[in-house]
Design a protein around this motif. Structure first.
Motif, PDB file in Angstrom:
ATOM      1  N   GLU A 173     -12.905  -5.282  -2.802  1.00 43.38           N
ATOM      2  CA  GLU A 173     -14.328  -4.958  -2.899  1.00 43.38           C
ATOM      3  C   GLU A 173     -15.168  -6.229  -3.058  1.00 43.38           C
ATOM      4  O   GLU A 173     -16.210  -6.379  -2.427  1.00 43.38           O
ATOM      5  CB  GLU A 173     -14.579  -4.002  -4.059  1.00 43.38           C
ATOM      6  N   LEU A 174     -14.709  -7.145  -3.911  1.00 43.40           N
ATOM      7  CA  LEU A 174     -15.432  -8.406  -4.105  1.00 43.40           C
ATOM      8  C   LEU A 174     -15.491  -9.187  -2.795  1.00 43.40           C
ATOM      9  O   LEU A 174     -16.555  -9.663  -2.396  1.00 43.40           O
ATOM     10  CB  LEU A 174     -14.774  -9.252  -5.189  1.00 43.40           C
ATOM     11  N   TYR A 175     -14.368  -9.325  -2.116  1.00 43.21           N
ATOM     12  CA  TYR A 175     -14.334 -10.110  -0.882  1.00 43.21           C
ATOM     13  C   TYR A 175     -15.234  -9.500   0.189  1.00 43.21           C
ATOM     14  O   TYR A 175     -15.938 -10.214   0.899  1.00 43.21           O
ATOM     15  CB  TYR A 175     -12.901 -10.259  -0.372  1.00 43.21           C
ATOM     16  N   ALA A 176     -15.226  -8.190   0.300  1.00 46.11           N
ATOM     17  CA  ALA A 176     -16.108  -7.525   1.268  1.00 46.11           C
ATOM     18  C   ALA A 176     -17.571  -7.797   0.922  1.00 46.11           C
ATOM     19  O   ALA A 176     -18.383  -8.085   1.809  1.00 46.11           O
ATOM     20  CB  ALA A 176     -15.834  -6.028   1.309  1.00 46.11           C
ATOM     21  N   ALA A 177     -17.908  -7.750  -0.366  1.00 47.18           N
ATOM     22  CA  ALA A 177     -19.288  -8.010  -0.793  1.00 47.18           C
ATOM     23  C   ALA A 177     -19.705  -9.448  -0.494  1.00 47.18           C
ATOM     24  O   ALA A 177     -20.884  -9.724  -0.273  1.00 47.18           O
ATOM     25  CB  ALA A 177     -19.445  -7.720  -2.288  1.00 47.18           C
ATOM     26  N   LEU A 178     -18.735 -10.368  -0.457  1.00 49.54           N
ATOM     27  CA  LEU A 178     -19.021 -11.766  -0.149  1.00 49.54           C
ATOM     28  C   LEU A 178     -19.048 -12.048   1.356  1.00 49.54           C
ATOM     29  O   LEU A 178     -19.278 -13.172   1.768  1.00 49.54           O
ATOM     30  CB  LEU A 178     -17.992 -12.682  -0.826  1.00 49.54           C
ATOM     31  N   GLY A 179     -18.788 -11.019   2.169  1.00 43.45           N
ATOM     32  CA  GLY A 179     -18.871 -11.189   3.613  1.00 43.45           C
ATOM     33  C   GLY A 179     -17.550 -11.382   4.329  1.00 43.45           C
ATOM     34  O   GLY A 179     -17.525 -11.599   5.546  1.00 43.45           O
ATOM     35  N   TYR A 180     -16.439 -11.324   3.606  1.00 45.73           N
ATOM     36  CA  TYR A 180     -15.135 -11.422   4.264  1.00 45.73           C
ATOM     37  C   TYR A 180     -14.921 -10.152   5.083  1.00 45.73           C
ATOM     38  O   TYR A 180     -15.309  -9.062   4.671  1.00 45.73           O
ATOM     39  CB  TYR A 180     -14.005 -11.567   3.242  1.00 45.73           C
ATOM     40  N   GLN A 181     -14.292 -10.318   6.250  1.00 44.23           N
ATOM     41  CA  GLN A 181     -14.010  -9.189   7.119  1.00 44.23           C
ATOM     42  C   GLN A 181     -12.506  -9.097   7.348  1.00 44.23           C
ATOM     43  O   GLN A 181     -11.823 -10.124   7.422  1.00 44.23           O
ATOM     44  CB  GLN A 181     -14.729  -9.358   8.457  1.00 44.23           C
ATOM     45  N   VAL A 182     -12.012  -7.889   7.481  1.00 44.82           N
ATOM     46  CA  VAL A 182     -10.593  -7.677   7.741  1.00 44.82           C
ATOM     47  C   VAL A 182     -10.277  -8.217   9.136  1.00 44.82           C
ATOM     48  O   VAL A 182     -10.938  -7.878  10.110  1.00 44.82           O
ATOM     49  CB  VAL A 182     -10.226  -6.182   7.644  1.00 44.82           C
ATOM     50  N   THR A 183      -9.257  -9.080   9.207  1.00 43.64           N
ATOM     51  CA  THR A 183      -8.839  -9.638  10.492  1.00 43.64           C
ATOM     52  C   THR A 183      -7.460  -9.134  10.913  1.00 43.64           C
ATOM     53  O   THR A 183      -7.087  -9.280  12.067  1.00 43.64           O
ATOM     54  CB  THR A 183      -8.816 -11.168  10.445  1.00 43.64           C
ATOM     55  N   ALA A 184      -6.709  -8.580   9.972  1.00 39.86           N
ATOM     56  CA  ALA A 184      -5.398  -8.015  10.279  1.00 39.86           C
ATOM     57  C   ALA A 184      -5.023  -7.070   9.142  1.00 39.86           C
ATOM     58  O   ALA A 184      -5.486  -7.235   8.024  1.00 39.86           O
ATOM     59  CB  ALA A 184      -4.337  -9.115  10.406  1.00 39.86           C
ATOM     60  N   THR A 185      -4.189  -6.112   9.444  1.00 41.43           N
ATOM     61  CA  THR A 185      -3.672  -5.217   8.423  1.00 41.43           C
ATOM     62  C   THR A 185      -2.182  -5.093   8.634  1.00 41.43           C
ATOM     63  O   THR A 185      -1.734  -4.784   9.740  1.00 41.43           O
ATOM     64  CB  THR A 185      -4.331  -3.816   8.522  1.00 41.43           C
ATOM     65  N   GLN A 186      -1.418  -5.341   7.595  1.00 42.33           N
ATOM     66  CA  GLN A 186       0.017  -5.131   7.650  1.00 42.33           C
ATOM     67  C   GLN A 186       0.312  -3.855   6.870  1.00 42.33           C
ATOM     68  O   GLN A 186      -0.274  -3.628   5.812  1.00 42.33           O
ATOM     69  CB  GLN A 186       0.766  -6.293   7.006  1.00 42.33           C
ATOM     70  N   MET A 187       1.213  -3.057   7.404  1.00 46.95           N
ATOM     71  CA  MET A 187       1.582  -1.828   6.731  1.00 46.95           C
ATOM     72  C   MET A 187       3.095  -1.749   6.679  1.00 46.95           C
ATOM     73  O   MET A 187       3.791  -2.324   7.528  1.00 46.95           O
ATOM     74  CB  MET A 187       0.978  -0.623   7.457  1.00 46.95           C
ATOM     75  N   GLN A 188       3.599  -1.035   5.670  1.00 45.65           N
ATOM     76  CA  GLN A 188       5.038  -0.908   5.514  1.00 45.65           C
ATOM     77  C   GLN A 188       5.350   0.470   4.959  1.00 45.65           C
ATOM     78  O   GLN A 188       4.607   0.995   4.123  1.00 45.65           O
ATOM     79  CB  GLN A 188       5.549  -1.988   4.553  1.00 45.65           C
ATOM     80  N   LYS A 189       6.458   1.035   5.414  1.00 47.76           N
ATOM     81  CA  LYS A 189       6.927   2.322   4.903  1.00 47.76           C
ATOM     82  C   LYS A 189       8.339   2.125   4.399  1.00 47.76           C
ATOM     83  O   LYS A 189       9.242   1.742   5.152  1.00 47.76           O
ATOM     84  CB  LYS A 189       6.920   3.372   6.022  1.00 47.76           C
ATOM     85  N   PRO A 190       8.568   2.392   3.117  1.00 47.65           N
ATOM     86  CA  PRO A 190       9.946   2.326   2.601  1.00 47.65           C
ATOM     87  C   PRO A 190      10.800   3.423   3.230  1.00 47.65           C
ATOM     88  O   PRO A 190      10.336   4.549   3.417  1.00 47.65           O
ATOM     89  CB  PRO A 190       9.783   2.558   1.096  1.00 47.65           C
ATOM     90  N   LEU A 191      12.029   3.125   3.552  1.00 48.92           N
ATOM     91  CA  LEU A 191      12.920   4.093   4.184  1.00 48.92           C
ATOM     92  C   LEU A 191      14.016   4.580   3.240  1.00 48.92           C
ATOM     93  O   LEU A 191      14.935   5.263   3.672  1.00 48.92           O
ATOM     94  CB  LEU A 191      13.535   3.501   5.457  1.00 48.92           C
TER      95      LEU A 191
END
Length: 156
Positions: free
Chosen positions: A137-155
């Protein structure tokens, strides 16, 4: 706006800080799903790349974050992601628990942004683990934008 300031971390404090921040780094990577062995390997890679011989790599800046009474309430570490590069990175920012939610992290990052620009940076990025929603939330308020998202699912 707080009276937060940055002061270059004294060389005498650097080893203890480095031990602390790397231990927190390992814990964060494990909380995000890595094994201890993977997290320790990533820690060593970071140390070898960013703190050769225990000192910050060329161009890297490590500060104590100070409050209005000149008390160290946290730290900020930024620097070029590649040697001599203009794309910079927030490698670590942390405000000690009793001093959080008072604007210190926001102000420290704003001061860090200014210092990065003064050193020739044209952008600054960071990584934030998925579980750290307050920081997101802080980073978004400072203007940072998501450039990648990593996701993982435990098996298991």
């Amino acid at each position: 706006m707080t009276d937060t300031r940055l002061r270059v971390m004294p060389a005498t404090r650097l080893p203890a800080w480095l031990d602390r921040t790397m231990a927190e780094y390992v814990a964060s990577r494990m909380q995000a799903g890595e094994t201890r062995e993977q997290a320790e390997a990533n820690k060593q890679k970071s140390l070898d790349q960013w703190f050769p011989d225990g000192s910050p790599a060329d161009g890297h800046l490590v500060w104590d974050v100070l409050d209005q009474d000149d008390t160290a309430v946290g730290y900020l570490w930024i620097g070029p992601f590649a040697p001599g590069g203009t794309d910079w990175w927030v490698f670590d920012v942390e405000i000690d628990e009793p001093h959080r939610r008072r604007g210190h992290a926001r102000r420290a990052l704003e001061l860090g942004h200014r210092a990065a620009a003064e050193h020739g940076a044209t952008s600054i990025g960071l990584n934030v683990f998925g579980y750290n929603t307050g920081a997101q939330e802080l980073y978004a308020a400072l203007g940072y934008q998501v450039t990648a998202t990593q996701m993982q699912k435990p098996l298991v």
